[in-house]
Scaffold this active site. Structure first.
Site, PDB file in Angstrom:
ATOM      1  CB  ALA B  95      -0.916   0.000   1.223  1.00 48.73           C
ATOM      2  CE  LYS B  96       5.633   0.294  -3.520  1.00 47.92           C
ATOM      3  NZ  LYS B  96       4.828  -0.880  -3.909  1.00 47.92           N
TER       4      LYS B  96
END
Lengths: 275, 275
Positions: B95-96
């Site tokens: 998901a960074k």
């Protein structure tokens, strides 16, 4: 929303306020919990009370995602409500996305097609192909992190290269090869004070999204002194200072008053700048 | 999942494969569209076919968010399915994320409490307080971006400071003040080849999550040659090369075969390294 439309809104309303919708059920007043969708109902009341005094809303995705599917439903309903009832307000999804090209394309599709919001905050660490997919949408904006408001901003963003150029400066310069003043803004924290002068040397004409006034301790006057340009060029965000100003049944009215106070200060700053 | 449990899984299965669930309806075979929830059903079939050959699954949030509420429901169901049916597999949400402290706290709550996944990819640009909230969960992992697999990784990550230290090296060093080998891994792209030697100088014992083998052109053998450590220390991801290996009714079987091929190559690499 185009740059010209945004500037026009700022001049008409005498405000460059963005209201941050960091909606947290733990801080919402008791009265909204009697309603069917408390997160949405809280937002709706805040939006209707503050709309005359602001030009943008910035829902912070973290707060909606934290409540899973129900939270995301509230986010979608909130964006739809703004589009329908306050169509001249810019909607900024504060999501700080950014990934390899084919993944950033998917995020761009999510926010600009599925949710139809106007602008998205994007993290620059992964470079060009992580940012450019967001720039392919007419009338939409990338708001790239440059110099953020938090303490940790010093860890990497101020790192100087061999020529003395700091990382945030490199981000400002490099990203102008990808986007322009009509589709890109930068996040610069209000807590950065005089650093706005350095930002303006590299990005004189871009709009800056400025969080950190209020709860985080940034000063509106200082931001305007060093950061305002001939088109205003600022969207100053306040979240907690407005939406949680009161915790009783009159929360929306009090939020409206807080937004109006900021709008009046902004009016003064615009006047000072001859705008 | 603890570090010891992960190492044990790798040794038992003779595999350090992570299957990336970048699930895109545009690339799914026609047969799954007759089912009630095609995205979930596609994942379920891929998972059951590949589970014997991998130790981790990495759903990429962008692909689920792109389909709004329905997409997120498919993500949640996928994670629940893995937990129930393959409880020894690490679930990595790609998901960074990363934001100011109070916002990162909300993201941590989402992924580690609401969705109960094991690990999350995090972007380092905003520094310490954007990362540490994710490190407060026992048995959970932060996987911090260090040197990514994409072309844009060169834009900022390789920037040298006045002492010749590159940004990704600064990220590796600084972040070890926040986390340790039991709660932090790093993303290093398989396309970076010999750079793994430099990574291992600064992070000899950490696990590395390595995307970019397959569609992006990275070599498993090169990654192992320069990146493997005494505990293996690698989770090598393949997404498109496995899950879209076939587009007909036998897609799951073909995906399982592709995963087994990679597992066999990994078995050889583990043997070469005396593991």
């Amino acid at each position: 929303m185009t740059r010209q439309e945004l500037i026009q809104q700022i001049k008409q309303k005498r405000s460059f306020l963005c209201v941050g919708l960091d909606t947290d059920p733990k801080k919402m007043p008791q009265c909204v919990f009697d309603l069917h969708d408390p997160i949405f109902e809280f937002n709706k009341a805040i939006i209707d009370a503050t709309a005359p005094y602001c030009v943008a809303y910035k829902p912070n995705l973290a707060f909606y995602e934290a409540y899973g599917i129900k939270g995301m439903e509230a986010f979608v309903k909130t964006c739809e409500y703004i589009k329908e009832n306050h169509p001249n307000h810019l909607i900024i999804a504060d999501a700080k996305r950014g990934d390899i090209g084919n993944t950033s394309q998917m995020y761009a599709r999510t926010f600009f097609e599925e949710y139809n919001i106007d602008a998205l905050t994007v993290a620059p660490y992964m470079g060009e192909d992580s940012v450019t997919p967001f720039l392919q949408y007419e009338g939409k904006w990338v708001i790239l992190l440059a110099l953020t408001s938090n303490k940790g901003s010093h860890d990497f963003q101020l790192t100087e290269d061999a020529q003395g150029e700091r990382l945030f400066e490199k981000v400002l310069k490099k990203s102008q090869e990808w986007g322009n003043t009509n589709n890109m803004m930068y996040v610069v924290g209000a807590t950065q004070g005089k650093m706005f002068e350095d930002i303006r040397k590299l990005a004189p004409d871009h709009f800056l999204l400025v969080p950190g006034v209020g709860a985080q301790g940034g000063s509106l006057q200082e931001v305007c002194k060093y950061g305002m340009n001939k088109d205003c060029g600022l969207l100053v965000n306040s979240s907690r200072g407005i939406i949680y100003a009161s915790n009783d049944d009159h929360f929306a009215e009090v939020a409206g008053n807080k937004a109006r106070e900021l709008q009046q200060e902004m009016d003064e700053e615009l006047t000072k700048a001859g705008l």
